[in-house]
Design a protein around this motif. Structure first.
Motif, PDB file in Angstrom:
ATOM      1  N   VAL A   3     -20.200 -55.478  50.303  1.00 46.28           N
ATOM      2  CA  VAL A   3     -20.320 -56.401  51.432  1.00 46.28           C
ATOM      3  C   VAL A   3     -21.759 -56.837  51.675  1.00 46.28           C
ATOM      4  N   ALA A   4     -22.704 -56.198  50.980  1.00 45.87           N
ATOM      5  CA  ALA A   4     -24.113 -56.568  51.119  1.00 45.87           C
ATOM      6  C   ALA A   4     -24.881 -56.075  49.893  1.00 45.87           C
ATOM      7  N   ALA A   5     -25.982 -56.740  49.604  1.00 43.43           N
ATOM      8  CA  ALA A   5     -26.902 -56.284  48.566  1.00 43.43           C
ATOM      9  C   ALA A   5     -28.144 -55.761  49.275  1.00 43.43           C
ATOM     10  N   VAL A   6     -28.645 -54.627  48.823  1.00 42.35           N
ATOM     11  CA  VAL A   6     -29.825 -54.025  49.429  1.00 42.35           C
ATOM     12  C   VAL A   6     -30.920 -53.963  48.393  1.00 42.35           C
ATOM     13  N   GLU A  22     -25.505 -64.749  43.540  1.00 46.14           N
ATOM     14  CA  GLU A  22     -24.386 -64.799  42.590  1.00 46.14           C
ATOM     15  C   GLU A  22     -23.093 -64.260  43.181  1.00 46.14           C
ATOM     16  N   LEU A  23     -23.210 -63.223  44.001  1.00 46.37           N
ATOM     17  CA  LEU A  23     -22.024 -62.575  44.560  1.00 46.37           C
ATOM     18  C   LEU A  23     -21.713 -63.016  45.987  1.00 46.37           C
ATOM     19  N   ALA A  24     -22.492 -63.975  46.499  1.00 46.39           N
ATOM     20  CA  ALA A  24     -22.311 -64.484  47.866  1.00 46.39           C
ATOM     21  C   ALA A  24     -22.358 -63.349  48.889  1.00 46.39           C
ATOM     22  N   LEU A  25     -23.401 -62.501  48.771  1.00 49.63           N
ATOM     23  CA  LEU A  25     -23.587 -61.372  49.675  1.00 49.63           C
ATOM     24  C   LEU A  25     -24.845 -61.578  50.506  1.00 49.63           C
ATOM     25  N   PRO A  26     -24.862 -61.061  51.722  1.00 44.10           N
ATOM     26  CA  PRO A  26     -26.121 -61.065  52.462  1.00 44.10           C
ATOM     27  C   PRO A  26     -27.092 -60.086  51.804  1.00 44.10           C
ATOM     28  N   LEU A  27     -28.376 -60.376  51.887  1.00 41.91           N
ATOM     29  CA  LEU A  27     -29.399 -59.506  51.300  1.00 41.91           C
ATOM     30  C   LEU A  27     -30.101 -58.743  52.412  1.00 41.91           C
ATOM     31  N   TYR A  44     -18.910 -51.186  50.909  1.00 39.31           N
ATOM     32  CA  TYR A  44     -19.864 -50.732  49.900  1.00 39.31           C
ATOM     33  C   TYR A  44     -21.056 -51.664  49.877  1.00 39.31           C
ATOM     34  N   ILE A  45     -22.198 -51.107  49.491  1.00 36.45           N
ATOM     35  CA  ILE A  45     -23.387 -51.928  49.314  1.00 36.45           C
ATOM     36  C   ILE A  45     -23.828 -51.839  47.856  1.00 36.45           C
ATOM     37  N   LEU A  46     -24.342 -52.939  47.354  1.00 36.60           N
ATOM     38  CA  LEU A  46     -24.904 -53.006  46.016  1.00 36.60           C
ATOM     39  C   LEU A  46     -26.391 -52.750  46.175  1.00 36.60           C
TER      40      LEU A  46
END
Length: 95
Positions: A3-6, A22-27, A44-46
């Motif tokens: 749900v988010a990239a960190v 690319e994944l349309a996630l908030p950073l 989950y967070i990336l």
């Protein structure tokens, strides 16, 4: 699905921005900024760091899961074959 990239370190910000776009996630910049947010169960967070990318539960006490397909035994398998038709072989590009 994350749900988010960190982005954990300032040096990995460009890579974090690419993943997020690319994944349309908030950073989210900085691991310390993950806490204090409201996460749903199963979120989950990336996590993007200098030494790779991993996936973790958004909860505070979670374990990072990372798989390195270019080092160790998987690199040997990719270079020298073996395991054709197995799921892990297909995942790292062995045909």
């Amino acid at each position: 699905m994350p749900v988010a990239a960190v982005c954990c370190e300032p040096s990995c910000r460009p890579r974090g921005e690419r993943f997020a776009a690319e994944l349309a996630l908030p950073l989210i910049i900085g691991r310390e900024n993950v806490g204090g947010r409201e996460w749903a169960a199963g979120d989950y967070i990336l996590e993007v760091a200098e030494d790779g990318v991993g996936l973790r539960s958004a909860g505070l006490k979670s374990v990072l899961v990372r798989c390195d397909f270019v080092a160790g035994g998987l690199a040997h398998r990719r270079r020298f074959g073996g395991g054709h038709g197995q799921a892990i072989a297909r995942a790292i590009g062995i045909r």
